[in-house]
Motif scaffolding. Sequence first.
Motif, PDB file in Angstrom:
ATOM      1  N   PHE A  61       8.481   8.853  -5.033  1.00 34.13           N
ATOM      2  CA  PHE A  61       9.071   7.553  -5.361  1.00 34.13           C
ATOM      3  C   PHE A  61      10.035   7.111  -4.269  1.00 34.13           C
ATOM      4  CE2 PHE A  61      12.376   4.898  -7.339  1.00 34.13           C
ATOM      5  CZ  PHE A  61      11.579   3.853  -7.779  1.00 34.13           C
ATOM      6  N   GLY A  62      10.775   8.062  -3.691  1.00 34.80           N
ATOM      7  CA  GLY A  62      11.687   7.709  -2.610  1.00 34.80           C
ATOM      8  C   GLY A  62      10.965   7.113  -1.429  1.00 34.80           C
ATOM      9  N   VAL A  63       9.827   7.727  -1.046  1.00 40.17           N
ATOM     10  CA  VAL A  63       9.029   7.179   0.055  1.00 40.17           C
ATOM     11  C   VAL A  63       8.377   5.862  -0.367  1.00 40.17           C
ATOM     12  CG1 VAL A  63       7.025   7.580   1.541  1.00 40.17           C
ATOM     13  CG2 VAL A  63       8.634   9.442   1.070  1.00 40.17           C
ATOM     14  N   GLY A  64       7.858   5.818  -1.605  1.00 41.55           N
ATOM     15  CA  GLY A  64       7.225   4.590  -2.084  1.00 41.55           C
ATOM     16  C   GLY A  64       8.193   3.442  -2.196  1.00 41.55           C
ATOM     17  N   LEU A  65       9.476   3.739  -2.496  1.00 38.19           N
ATOM     18  CA  LEU A  65      10.482   2.682  -2.623  1.00 38.19           C
ATOM     19  C   LEU A  65      10.654   1.916  -1.322  1.00 38.19           C
ATOM     20  CD1 LEU A  65      12.609   1.339  -4.438  1.00 38.19           C
ATOM     21  CD2 LEU A  65      14.227   3.120  -3.710  1.00 38.19           C
ATOM     22  N   ILE A  66      10.457   2.600  -0.206  1.00 39.41           N
ATOM     23  CA  ILE A  66      10.519   1.914   1.091  1.00 39.41           C
ATOM     24  C   ILE A  66       9.499   0.785   1.122  1.00 39.41           C
ATOM     25  CG2 ILE A  66      10.134   2.187   3.571  1.00 39.41           C
ATOM     26  CD1 ILE A  66      11.130   5.064   3.279  1.00 39.41           C
ATOM     27  N   GLY A  67       8.281   1.077   0.664  1.00 33.82           N
ATOM     28  CA  GLY A  67       7.246   0.052   0.636  1.00 33.82           C
ATOM     29  C   GLY A  67       7.532  -1.047  -0.362  1.00 33.82           C
ATOM     30  N   ILE A  68       8.112  -0.688  -1.529  1.00 32.01           N
ATOM     31  CA  ILE A  68       8.443  -1.695  -2.533  1.00 32.01           C
ATOM     32  C   ILE A  68       9.415  -2.719  -1.962  1.00 32.01           C
ATOM     33  CG2 ILE A  68       9.579  -2.078  -4.755  1.00 32.01           C
ATOM     34  CD1 ILE A  68       8.534   0.664  -5.631  1.00 32.01           C
ATOM     35  N   VAL A  69      10.472  -2.228  -1.321  1.00 35.06           N
ATOM     36  CA  VAL A  69      11.460  -3.127  -0.720  1.00 35.06           C
ATOM     37  C   VAL A  69      10.835  -3.909   0.431  1.00 35.06           C
ATOM     38  CG1 VAL A  69      13.682  -3.237   0.481  1.00 35.06           C
ATOM     39  CG2 VAL A  69      13.359  -1.629  -1.416  1.00 35.06           C
ATOM     40  N   ALA A  70       9.954  -3.240   1.197  1.00 33.33           N
ATOM     41  CA  ALA A  70       9.335  -3.888   2.346  1.00 33.33           C
ATOM     42  C   ALA A  70       8.439  -5.055   1.944  1.00 33.33           C
ATOM     43  CB  ALA A  70       8.527  -2.871   3.147  1.00 33.33           C
ATOM     44  N   VAL A  71       7.879  -5.015   0.730  1.00 31.12           N
ATOM     45  CA  VAL A  71       7.046  -6.128   0.265  1.00 31.12           C
ATOM     46  C   VAL A  71       7.865  -7.418   0.258  1.00 31.12           C
ATOM     47  CG1 VAL A  71       5.839  -7.083  -1.727  1.00 31.12           C
ATOM     48  CG2 VAL A  71       5.476  -4.701  -1.086  1.00 31.12           C
ATOM     49  N   GLY A  72       9.069  -7.355  -0.322  1.00 27.73           N
ATOM     50  CA  GLY A  72       9.921  -8.534  -0.340  1.00 27.73           C
ATOM     51  C   GLY A  72      10.470  -8.881   1.025  1.00 27.73           C
ATOM     52  N   SER A  73      10.848  -7.867   1.795  1.00 26.39           N
ATOM     53  CA  SER A  73      11.444  -8.147   3.101  1.00 26.39           C
ATOM     54  C   SER A  73      10.433  -8.753   4.062  1.00 26.39           C
ATOM     55  CB  SER A  73      12.036  -6.865   3.701  1.00 26.39           C
ATOM     56  OG  SER A  73      11.028  -5.954   4.070  1.00 26.39           O
ATOM     57  N   THR A  74       9.145  -8.447   3.890  1.00 25.07           N
ATOM     58  CA  THR A  74       8.119  -9.040   4.750  1.00 25.07           C
ATOM     59  C   THR A  74       8.099 -10.556   4.619  1.00 25.07           C
ATOM     60  OG1 THR A  74       6.752  -7.059   4.553  1.00 25.07           O
ATOM     61  CG2 THR A  74       5.664  -9.050   5.304  1.00 25.07           C
ATOM     62  N   GLY A 118       0.816  -1.203   0.000  1.00 29.10           N
ATOM     63  CA  GLY A 118       0.000   0.000   0.000  1.00 29.10           C
ATOM     64  C   GLY A 118       0.850   1.252   0.000  1.00 29.10           C
ATOM     65  N   ILE A 119       1.933   1.250   0.797  1.00 31.35           N
ATOM     66  CA  ILE A 119       2.843   2.394   0.826  1.00 31.35           C
ATOM     67  C   ILE A 119       3.553   2.525  -0.506  1.00 31.35           C
ATOM     68  CG2 ILE A 119       4.838   3.403   1.987  1.00 31.35           C
ATOM     69  CD1 ILE A 119       4.078   1.731   4.447  1.00 31.35           C
ATOM     70  N   ALA A 120       3.996   1.384  -1.041  1.00 28.47           N
ATOM     71  CA  ALA A 120       4.786   1.403  -2.275  1.00 28.47           C
ATOM     72  C   ALA A 120       3.965   1.865  -3.465  1.00 28.47           C
ATOM     73  CB  ALA A 120       5.352   0.002  -2.540  1.00 28.47           C
ATOM     74  N   VAL A 121       2.731   1.410  -3.557  1.00 24.54           N
ATOM     75  CA  VAL A 121       1.911   1.662  -4.736  1.00 24.54           C
ATOM     76  C   VAL A 121       1.159   2.981  -4.643  1.00 24.54           C
ATOM     77  CG1 VAL A 121      -0.037   0.821  -6.092  1.00 24.54           C
ATOM     78  CG2 VAL A 121       1.683  -0.787  -5.261  1.00 24.54           C
ATOM     79  N   MET A 122       0.509   3.214  -3.505  1.00 22.75           N
ATOM     80  CA  MET A 122      -0.440   4.308  -3.433  1.00 22.75           C
ATOM     81  C   MET A 122       0.222   5.682  -3.370  1.00 22.75           C
ATOM     82  SD  MET A 122      -3.127   2.600  -3.776  1.00 22.75           S
ATOM     83  CE  MET A 122      -4.405   3.821  -3.535  1.00 22.75           C
ATOM     84  N   THR A 123       1.381   5.787  -2.726  1.00 23.28           N
ATOM     85  CA  THR A 123       2.018   7.105  -2.608  1.00 23.28           C
ATOM     86  C   THR A 123       2.348   7.703  -3.981  1.00 23.28           C
ATOM     87  OG1 THR A 123       2.913   6.572  -0.424  1.00 23.28           O
ATOM     88  CG2 THR A 123       3.936   8.399  -1.608  1.00 23.28           C
ATOM     89  N   PRO A 124       3.088   6.988  -4.858  1.00 21.71           N
ATOM     90  CA  PRO A 124       3.342   7.579  -6.180  1.00 21.71           C
ATOM     91  C   PRO A 124       2.086   7.690  -7.040  1.00 21.71           C
ATOM     92  CG  PRO A 124       4.257   5.361  -6.049  1.00 21.71           C
ATOM     93  CD  PRO A 124       3.825   5.741  -4.668  1.00 21.71           C
ATOM     94  N   VAL A 125       1.136   6.753  -6.896  1.00 21.65           N
ATOM     95  CA  VAL A 125      -0.108   6.846  -7.657  1.00 21.65           C
ATOM     96  C   VAL A 125      -0.889   8.087  -7.253  1.00 21.65           C
ATOM     97  CG1 VAL A 125      -2.386   5.790  -7.979  1.00 21.65           C
ATOM     98  CG2 VAL A 125      -0.328   4.396  -8.189  1.00 21.65           C
ATOM     99  N   PHE A 126      -0.982   8.339  -5.948  1.00 24.19           N
ATOM    100  CA  PHE A 126      -1.654   9.551  -5.481  1.00 24.19           C
ATOM    101  C   PHE A 126      -0.968  10.799  -6.030  1.00 24.19           C
ATOM    102  CE2 PHE A 126      -3.379   7.335  -1.432  1.00 24.19           C
ATOM    103  CZ  PHE A 126      -4.543   7.005  -2.098  1.00 24.19           C
ATOM    104  N   GLN A 127       0.368  10.815  -5.996  1.00 22.34           N
ATOM    105  CA  GLN A 127       1.094  11.982  -6.476  1.00 22.34           C
ATOM    106  C   GLN A 127       0.795  12.237  -7.948  1.00 22.34           C
ATOM    107  OE1 GLN A 127       3.459  13.949  -4.338  1.00 22.34           O
ATOM    108  NE2 GLN A 127       2.634  15.229  -5.967  1.00 22.34           N
TER     109      GLN A 127
END
Length: 431
Positions: free
Chosen positions: A273-286, A152-161
């Motif tokens: 994208f910088g904030v969203g990248l945290i979520g992208i990486v977190a998807v795999g790390s979860t 949600g963090i990875a996808v929605m932040t850049p989509v909202f922007q």
Amino acid sequence: MSHRTSGEKFYFGWYIVLISCMITLLTVGTRLGIGPFFKPMADELGVSRTFLSFVISVGMLAYGAGMPVAGKLVERYGTRFVLLSGLGMITVATLWTIWTADTVSFFLAYGILLSFGLAFTSPVAMTPVISKWFTRQRGRALFYLSTGAMAGIAVMTPVFQWLIGWIGWRDTLLVLDIVFIVILIPSAIWIIRDEAPAGTDLLPGQLASSHLSQTLSANQMIPLVDWKGALRTKPFWNIAAGLFVCGFSMNVLGSHGVPMLTDHGFSEMTASFGVGLIGIVAVGSTVVLGSLSDKLPRKNLLSLIYLIRGIGFLLIAVVMTPWQLYLVSVMGGLAWAGSTALSSAILGDVYGVRWVGVLYGWTYFVHQIGAAVGSFLAGWGYETFGTHLPSFGLTALLLAAASLLSFYLPVQVRYANHLQPSAHSSVSGSR
């Protein structure tokens, strides 16, 4: 539709997990992806960052307060009723928000009603139905639910922007509500079902060993007559304090990360994208952390997560170039996931699965108090000091303290592999 057993090609419970992840993605992305809305809302409504931070902070509290209500209604009326009720509140709140320019109405609609409705579509509403459908792979299924939150963090932040830049923040909220409707209504009617098949996903011969593991682990736990007894023990407050800091840190970044980075000269898309990248990486790390949590002491892993996250908060406040931002985001993403999942697992280790639901509910409410405090203090701190550095520095210090508190939690005992230690671990002598 046949539910299929775990020995067949595909277990129906995974459809529930998949749709739950999608709902969680939308819900958590909406709740934590506030950053792109922050400046446009403040500018159009003519309000200060302090006022908007206050609205968001109250929203975090309303979100947390709605979770025990949603959990109780799931128990009484079922998941379908709660999801559709949440959708109704989200729709009313969205229409109310986009049609108003009055700050009081905005506060009631966006700050309170939308947040309360989102609690009804949050992971708290989805966890009971997933727990009913999974026994052997319950931990894995619930960690996938956490993956939806990170996505949600990875996808929605850049989509909202992107959407706000194209159609404005009001129409972006309308599009979001339409997406909620399209996904939630058919999912609640045809996919989400509370009645799980007998034996759930257990393989032949595993039921007896599961019961044996529960009997063994019961002798290692802190005994409770009722859940209130946990309030008199140190582990509960250590976990609650850690989740307070978790909520504080996540919402300092979620609400103020993009504004801070744009204030430091980054473009809006680069910051998002910088904030969203945290979520992208977190998807795999979860997914990785879910596996490690069954192999390493959970309290050590939780402590490490808080420590790395604290270092990340220091670094993201001083980065100067996009590649530095992205590098820090990747590092932060590795430690962004898992704190809530590990906290709930440790509560089960220490106090037993009988009490984990109510104890996790209360500690998550503390998480939301931290979210409210963090979001407000960061906005107040900016207007007081003219910079976000004090709030991000304070967040780093709090995360270091949470790391220390987590390190002194009890250590879970492990049993032989055939006894399914991932589902039925408990704690040793430290009380």
